[in-house]
Design a protein around this motif. Structure first.
Motif, PDB file in Angstrom:
ATOM      1  N   ALA A   1       0.814  -1.218   0.000  1.00  0.00           N
ATOM      2  CA  ALA A   1       0.000   0.000   0.000  1.00  0.00           C
ATOM      3  C   ALA A   1       0.844   1.262   0.000  1.00  0.00           C
ATOM      4  O   ALA A   1       0.319   2.360  -0.222  1.00  0.00           O
ATOM      5  CB  ALA A   1      -0.933  -0.005   1.215  1.00  0.00           C
TER       6      ALA A   1
ATOM      7  N   SER B   1     -13.383   0.603   4.878  1.00  0.00           N
ATOM      8  CA  SER B   1     -13.851   1.065   3.572  1.00  0.00           C
ATOM      9  C   SER B   1     -14.290   2.523   3.630  1.00  0.00           C
ATOM     10  O   SER B   1     -14.005   3.308   2.714  1.00  0.00           O
ATOM     11  CB  SER B   1     -15.004   0.182   3.087  1.00  0.00           C
TER      12      SER B   1
ATOM     13  N   ASN C   1      -5.688   0.674  -5.945  1.00  0.00           N
ATOM     14  CA  ASN C   1      -5.157  -0.104  -4.828  1.00  0.00           C
ATOM     15  C   ASN C   1      -6.250  -0.604  -3.895  1.00  0.00           C
ATOM     16  O   ASN C   1      -6.048  -1.613  -3.200  1.00  0.00           O
ATOM     17  CB  ASN C   1      -4.160   0.739  -4.038  1.00  0.00           C
ATOM     18  N   LEU C   2      -7.385   0.074  -3.865  1.00  0.00           N
ATOM     19  CA  LEU C   2      -8.483  -0.364  -2.999  1.00  0.00           C
ATOM     20  C   LEU C   2      -9.352  -1.421  -3.671  1.00  0.00           C
ATOM     21  O   LEU C   2      -9.756  -2.404  -3.033  1.00  0.00           O
ATOM     22  CB  LEU C   2      -9.339   0.837  -2.595  1.00  0.00           C
ATOM     23  N   SER C   3      -9.666  -1.222  -4.936  1.00  0.00           N
ATOM     24  CA  SER C   3     -10.586  -2.139  -5.605  1.00  0.00           C
ATOM     25  C   SER C   3      -9.948  -3.494  -5.898  1.00  0.00           C
ATOM     26  O   SER C   3     -10.661  -4.500  -6.018  1.00  0.00           O
ATOM     27  CB  SER C   3     -11.094  -1.518  -6.909  1.00  0.00           C
TER      28      SER C   3
ATOM     29  N   THR D   1      -6.457   7.097   3.110  1.00  0.00           N
ATOM     30  CA  THR D   1      -6.568   5.958   2.201  1.00  0.00           C
ATOM     31  C   THR D   1      -5.660   4.820   2.634  1.00  0.00           C
ATOM     32  O   THR D   1      -6.049   3.643   2.604  1.00  0.00           O
ATOM     33  CB  THR D   1      -6.208   6.383   0.766  1.00  0.00           C
TER      34      THR D   1
ATOM     35  N   ALA E   1     -10.356  -5.574  -2.748  1.00  0.00           N
ATOM     36  CA  ALA E   1     -11.798  -5.703  -2.522  1.00  0.00           C
ATOM     37  C   ALA E   1     -12.403  -6.747  -3.450  1.00  0.00           C
ATOM     38  O   ALA E   1     -13.234  -7.571  -3.040  1.00  0.00           O
ATOM     39  CB  ALA E   1     -12.483  -4.356  -2.710  1.00  0.00           C
TER      40      ALA E   1
ATOM     41  N   LEU F   1      -8.376  -2.861   5.755  1.00  0.00           N
ATOM     42  CA  LEU F   1      -9.086  -3.831   4.921  1.00  0.00           C
ATOM     43  C   LEU F   1      -8.254  -5.079   4.694  1.00  0.00           C
ATOM     44  O   LEU F   1      -8.767  -6.207   4.742  1.00  0.00           O
ATOM     45  CB  LEU F   1      -9.448  -3.187   3.585  1.00  0.00           C
TER      46      LEU F   1
ATOM     47  N   LEU G   1      -6.870   1.110   3.674  1.00  0.00           N
ATOM     48  CA  LEU G   1      -6.378  -0.047   2.930  1.00  0.00           C
ATOM     49  C   LEU G   1      -5.708  -1.059   3.855  1.00  0.00           C
ATOM     50  O   LEU G   1      -5.911  -2.275   3.724  1.00  0.00           O
ATOM     51  CB  LEU G   1      -5.401   0.418   1.851  1.00  0.00           C
TER      52      LEU G   1
ATOM     53  N   ALA H   1     -11.154   4.682   3.866  1.00  0.00           N
ATOM     54  CA  ALA H   1     -10.501   4.781   2.560  1.00  0.00           C
ATOM     55  C   ALA H   1     -11.295   5.667   1.608  1.00  0.00           C
ATOM     56  O   ALA H   1     -10.713   6.433   0.825  1.00  0.00           O
ATOM     57  CB  ALA H   1     -10.323   3.387   1.969  1.00  0.00           C
TER      58      ALA H   1
END
Length: 358
Positions: free
Chosen positions: A85, A279, A246-248, A114, A251, A121, A118, A282
């Motif tokens: 990350a 979430s 980087n988040l999706s 963010t 996920a 998560l 991340l 982020a």
């Protein structure tokens, strides 16, 4: 190799991976800013493939991926994934340096929000157990559903009319970024299925050669599509699209694991709450990143000195009544009376009429 050395190598390779991904993102962002936008998209891919900077970005992405895989060989996912990350934290100052500006305070706040979301998560997302992989049928269903979702996200149309302007480009860029992360996450899941198929450990019947080849083609398509979608996303900026990518990515992998592989978040119900809170954190960071960039400079007014100075209009000739008299010279008689002499021109340029004799 002792555990301490393995952990140190995992950390070092994770940092190399983050640096490679960050440099690739900055290169893609600068390429997107320098490339003219094609409304119909024709010839865009051909022009992109002809740029050497694009191939440098591809090479940096490949190097980052290889370093990430090598880091996972020496260290656990719970250590390597959060370090990955750091790509956002590294790309933010690099992009600002290349643009010859400073990172704003709002951008740093957005990056930290963010990054915190991340890490939270990833912390509650458990790694896939060895031997768990999608079946061939599940892989095809996931590939078809993902293709439809990517098409919807990448369309960038609201109300049947393409959004224009800065906000429209930013919104469409986040849609491309989300599609890019999802494509990369699905490519990772399909890679795990391909690995199990090559090891003859795939759930269900043993796949034939053409089914294995089909998986390889799907993986290549989603990986290439994710790269191209990220390139399109960077037209709206660097920080916010990179954060969404980087988040999706994790996920999408978490959704596949929970829905099809029987996985769950760590700590049970608390894990779900932590994932939901992460979430939201982020998302707050992404919103800050979309607003934290430097505002577009308004066109400077044209300076008055830049335009050629207008020539002054000619002064009108003085009327006869306004002509100045002759100067008085010392030692000379008054010349004003000479105009009364016959035959001499008057100061007005006309000959004085001769007097009529009586």
């Amino acid at each position: 190799m002792n555990p301490a050395t393995g952990t140190a190598l995992a950390v070092l390779l994770s940092l190399v991976s983050a640096a490679g991904y960050a440099l690739a993102a900055v290169a893609q962002s600068r390429l997107a800013a320098a490339s003219p936008a094609a409304p119909d998209g024709r010839g865009a891919l051909r022009a992109l493939l002809a740029r050497g900077q694009w191939w440098w970005a591809v090479g940096l992405n490949a190097a980052g991926a290889l370093a990430h895989v090598a880091a996972l060989h020496y260290g656990p996912l719970t250590l390597v994934q959060p370090l990955g990350a750091l790509t956002l934290v590294a790309a933010l100052p690099l992009g600002a340096y290349c643009a010859r500006r400073r990172v704003t305070r709002t951008e740093w706040r957005g990056a930290l929000w963010t990054l915190g979301g991340l890490v939270g998560l990833v912390a509650v997302t458990g790694p896939t157990a060895p031997g768990e992989a999608l079946s061939l049928r599940e892989s095809l269903v996931v590939a078809a559903a993902t293709a439809l979702l990517i098409a919807a996200l990448a369309s960038g149309r609201l109300g049947g009319r393409e959004q224009r302007g800065t906000s429209g480009r930013g919104g469409r860029g986040l849609g491309h970024a989300t599609a890019s992360g999802i494509a990369s996450g699905v490519a990772s899941a399909l890679t795990q299925t391909l690995t199990a198929a090559l090891a003859l450990d795939l759930p269900g019947t043993e796949p034939s050669w053409w089914q294995t080849a089909l998986l390889a083609v799907l993986i290549s398509a989603f990986a290439s599509g994710g790269l191209l979608l990220s390139q399109a996303a960077y037209r709206g900026g660097l920080a916010a699209p990179l954060a969404v990518v980087n988040l999706s990515n994790p996920a999408a992998a978490a959704v596949i694991g929970v829905a099809l592989l029987g996985e769950t978040f760590r700590a049970g119900a608390w894990g779900w709450l932590v994932a939901a809170g992460a979430s939201l954190v982020a998302a707050r960071g992404v919103v800050l990143l979309t607003k934290g960039g430097p505002a577009e400079a308004a066109p400077a007014p044209v300076a008055a000195t830049s335009a050629p100075a207008a020539e002054a209009p000619p002064m009108p000739a003085p009327r006869p009544s306004e002509r100045p008299g002759l100067p008085d010279l010392p030692g000379l008689p008054d010349l004003a009376g000479l105009r009364d002499l016959p035959g001499l021109a008057s100061p007005d340029g006309e000959a004085a009429p001769a007097p009529i004799a009586g």
